[in-house]
Design a protein around this motif. Sequence first.
Motif, PDB file in Angstrom:
ATOM      1  N   ASN A 135      40.093   9.041 -11.449  1.00 50.58           N
ATOM      2  CA  ASN A 135      38.693   9.272 -11.113  1.00 50.58           C
ATOM      3  C   ASN A 135      38.562  10.420 -10.108  1.00 50.58           C
TER       4      ASN A 135
ATOM      5  N   VAL B  97      32.153  10.832 -15.356  1.00 52.07           N
ATOM      6  CA  VAL B  97      32.014  11.403 -14.015  1.00 52.07           C
ATOM      7  C   VAL B  97      30.992  12.532 -14.101  1.00 52.07           C
TER       8      VAL B  97
ATOM      9  N   GLU C  12      30.327   8.687 -10.446  1.00 54.10           N
ATOM     10  CA  GLU C  12      30.867   8.181 -11.701  1.00 54.10           C
ATOM     11  C   GLU C  12      30.133   6.933 -12.164  1.00 54.10           C
TER      12      GLU C  12
END
Length: 346
Positions: free
Chosen positions: A192, A25, A13
Amino acid sequence: MFSAVLLYAGIDEAGYGPLLGPLCVGCAAFELDAARDAAPDTPPPCLWKHLRTAVCRTGNDRRGRIAVEDSKKLKGAKDAAAHPLRHLERGVTAFAAVACAGTDAAAADFPTDAALLAALGAPVTPEDGPWHGSALPLPVGSDAAALRIAGAMLRTALAKSGTRVAALRVEAIGPTSLNAQAARIGNKATINFMAAMRHVDRVRTEAARSGRTAWIALDRQGGRTAYLDMLRTSFPDARLAVLEESDATARYRLAWAAARDLPAHEATVSFELGGEERNLPIALASMAAKFARELHMRRLNAYFAGHVPGLAPTAGYVQDGRRFLDAVGDAPERLGISRDALVRAL
């Protein structure tokens, strides 16, 4: 023993910490044709060696090869003589062109940022912010001829090594989406990780459909050393086996039974400390994510510069992002831009 074709992917990322702009990402995937007499948990071969006639780790290569390295090491200083994005642009456009159009593509086929972002699977629309209302020209740090040469060099190295760029993708999560997810989840690390697992799912699905073996490498997520529970949550229909859990590496095998349009298949997922140093796909994913984010920020800066004379651009990180917000003052409100579309909650 690996199957005749290995799908070797890396995920990383860019933009985890900023106040402004998207979290990006990236995922880079390569097909390696040669079978190996090795245990399934043996790491893939080094692609820097496989592609050494076209690829290196440094931006100062005397042979003019394409630098592939962690994006933080390749972005130049703002006050340097050369453009700070030249190495990121050269590498990302070369690999993206090959991934999108095969070995006949030239790495100069992205005349605008919209074309490249679309090729990376990260298209943007005005709904993501009015700064995405028009495309900006590319290249930014090179020229078309230099990019074409880089692309030709890369295609030759790939063909000679029996390697193919299967995919180069970026998922860009802008402030509006990021803030909505933050309201539900409340944890940026989880957001994430979920984006990374969406890449994992795409890679293992593509490998299963074409009868390939998948090996997916990631840098460690948030300093964790164990991921079994998180993988179970992400892939509840998979059987998981721990191959290794140490301070340096957490490696797992995931196995799926035949279901719907997919045959029974397996994938190895490896979280590695400093993984971008050992896995070219992770380094390339980092570069693609970083360059995509830079293109997003370039649009934002151009838009506000057109409304606030003398405004200095920002990379979006917290301290300078606050300076930028102070400088634009009430311009977002006057332009009908909500704070959620501009400023990240996490």
